[in-house]
Design a protein around this motif. Structure first.
Motif, PDB file in Angstrom:
ATOM      1  N   MET A   1       0.792  -0.920  -0.342  1.00  0.00           N
ATOM      2  CA  MET A   1       0.169  -0.122  -0.223  1.00  0.00           C
ATOM      3  C   MET A   1       0.926   1.119  -0.109  1.00  0.00           C
ATOM      4  O   MET A   1       2.117   1.443   0.428  1.00  0.00           O
ATOM      5  N   LYS A   2       0.011   2.992  -0.503  1.00  0.00           N
ATOM      6  CA  LYS A   2       1.100   3.539  -0.675  1.00  0.00           C
ATOM      7  C   LYS A   2       1.480   4.078   0.802  1.00  0.00           C
ATOM      8  O   LYS A   2      -0.252   4.556   1.249  1.00  0.00           O
ATOM      9  N   ILE A   3       2.232   4.896   0.917  1.00  0.00           N
ATOM     10  CA  ILE A   3       1.637   5.322   2.384  1.00  0.00           C
ATOM     11  C   ILE A   3       1.063   6.879   2.181  1.00  0.00           C
ATOM     12  O   ILE A   3       0.392   7.127   3.157  1.00  0.00           O
ATOM     13  N   ILE A   6      -2.757   5.882   3.957  1.00  0.00           N
ATOM     14  CA  ILE A   6      -2.719   5.340   4.471  1.00  0.00           C
ATOM     15  C   ILE A   6      -2.596   7.228   5.052  1.00  0.00           C
ATOM     16  O   ILE A   6      -3.405   7.417   6.178  1.00  0.00           O
ATOM     17  N   ARG A   7      -1.526   8.477   4.392  1.00  0.00           N
ATOM     18  CA  ARG A   7      -2.305   9.408   5.495  1.00  0.00           C
ATOM     19  C   ARG A   7      -3.107   9.868   5.095  1.00  0.00           C
ATOM     20  O   ARG A   7      -4.722  10.827   5.278  1.00  0.00           O
ATOM     21  N   ILE A   9      -6.090   8.752   4.586  1.00  0.00           N
ATOM     22  CA  ILE A   9      -7.049   7.529   6.517  1.00  0.00           C
ATOM     23  C   ILE A   9      -6.925   8.230   7.275  1.00  0.00           C
ATOM     24  O   ILE A   9      -8.468   8.626   7.581  1.00  0.00           O
ATOM     25  N   GLY A  28      -2.016  -6.121  -4.629  1.00  0.00           N
ATOM     26  CA  GLY A  28      -1.715  -4.819  -3.134  1.00  0.00           C
ATOM     27  C   GLY A  28      -1.775  -3.352  -3.887  1.00  0.00           C
ATOM     28  O   GLY A  28      -1.856  -2.738  -2.896  1.00  0.00           O
TER      29      GLY A  28
END
Lengths: 226, 109
Positions: A1-3, A6-7, A9, A28
């Motif tokens: 997953m790309k960071i 996450i940011r 989210i 992925g």
């Protein structure tokens, strides 16, 4: 997953948005999905299933696929009437239990930023405070002042608006008096059964932290009741 | 499904990445029978073996950490690992609850 995902989210959660994360477990790839919108590319053919899983509020893999859906819904909002000692412990417990806390108390010397740093406090009477709080059937009310002037208007509002949980601090006797006041203004007996009074699960404790524990335990147990 | 602690896990993942560490994410994607943690439970693993969060309450974490570290050494992006009672490895790891779980691991880039 790309960071970046996450940011994103973390950002969407802080904005109280509700969404899902869709992941293709084979290659992925993942993306954020907002209900009502169409997912992109290879996820698009699963839009119906994703929407279904989102409404069921149950993380999982779509049948006969390798697409995983993780749901992000807002936590239960707990409105606490009374910026008292018990409230401080409730805030502490709530931090690790996925509840959003808002404190309402018209008494400025109680509801101060010094006493409640990092907490949303509304220094107004409940009726005015409810004008600025969005409530729904996922909202909980905890009244802790045991002053009818402050607690009762909040209880009336929560009863009328079908809150998910209503709890009121006070002994059995205090609760009886509270119920008769509410009956007098037109609430039905069956409606008043919605109020947990005395509040909390009976753990036997009497200290503010023990009472807070019994209240938060009741909230958790109500959350998982179907 | 609650994902409260995920906030902490994701914030920490972001910190580790900002510190130029390789980080992997492990997620419970399927469970059968009784499993200690629900679908969606997460854990992050750094290349130096540090980890935060949980995918099984202690039963298979060490194996997942190992798998994440080796994933980061390859060019592979992701992998799904099944821990089943019938599976010899899981037996060794001791999924004491008797449940089966699928854990998906992926590198965060």
């Amino acid at each position: 997953m790309k960071i970046e995902i996450i940011r994103e989210i973390l950002k969407n959660k802080s904005l109280n948005k509700e969404f899902a994360l869709i992941t293709n477990l084979i290659n992925g790839e993942s993306e954020i999905f907002f209900p009502g919108n169409n997912p992109n590319g290879m996820f698009s053919k699963y839009s119906e299933e994703i929407e279904k899983i989102f409404h069921l509020n149950k993380n999982g893999i779509i049948e006969d696929s390798e697409i995983f859906v993780q749901i992000y819904k807002n936590p239960i909002k707990v409105i606490i009437i009374g910026a008292v000692d018990i409230s401080m412990y409730l805030i502490d417990f709530a931090k690790n239990l996925n509840f959003e806390i808002i404190i309402v108390d018209p008494r400025g010397y109680f509801a101060s930023k010094e006493r409640f740093p990092d907490t949303k406090i509304i220094n107004k009477w409940p009726n005015e405070a409810f004008d600025e709080i969005e409530t729904n059937t996922k909202t909980a009310l905890v009244t802790l002042t045991h002053d009818p002037k402050i607690d009762d208007p909040a209880l009336k509002y929560a009863l009328k608006n079908k809150f998910f949980y209503i709890g009121a601090l006070g002994s059995k006797k205090t609760h009886e008096k509270r119920c008769s006041r509410l009956l007098e203004v037109g609430f039905k007996k069956v409606e008043l059964e919605k109020i947990n009074g005395p509040i909390g699960i009976n753990l036997g404790g009497k200290s503010p932290s023990e009472i807070a524990l019994s209240i938060i335990s009741q909230l958790v147990s109500e959350k998982y009741k179907n | 499904m609650s994902n409260f602690s995920e906030k902490k896990i994701f914030e920490e993942a972001d910190n580790w990445i900002k510190n130029n560490k390789k980080v992997s994410l492990a997620t419970v994607v399927q469970t059968w029978g009784s499993s200690p943690l629900g679908i969606g439970s997460r854990m992050i693993v750094s290349e130096d073996g540090n980890f935060l969060g949980s995918v099984s309450g202690g039963c298979v974490e060490s194996k997942v950490v190992e798998e994440c570290i080796s994933l980061m050494k390859t060019k592979k992006i992701c992998k799904k690992i099944d821990f089943k009672v019938s599976n010899e490895n899981a037996w060794e790891m001791g999924l004491a609850c008797g449940g089966d779980i699928s854990i998906y691991i992926e590198e965060i880039k």
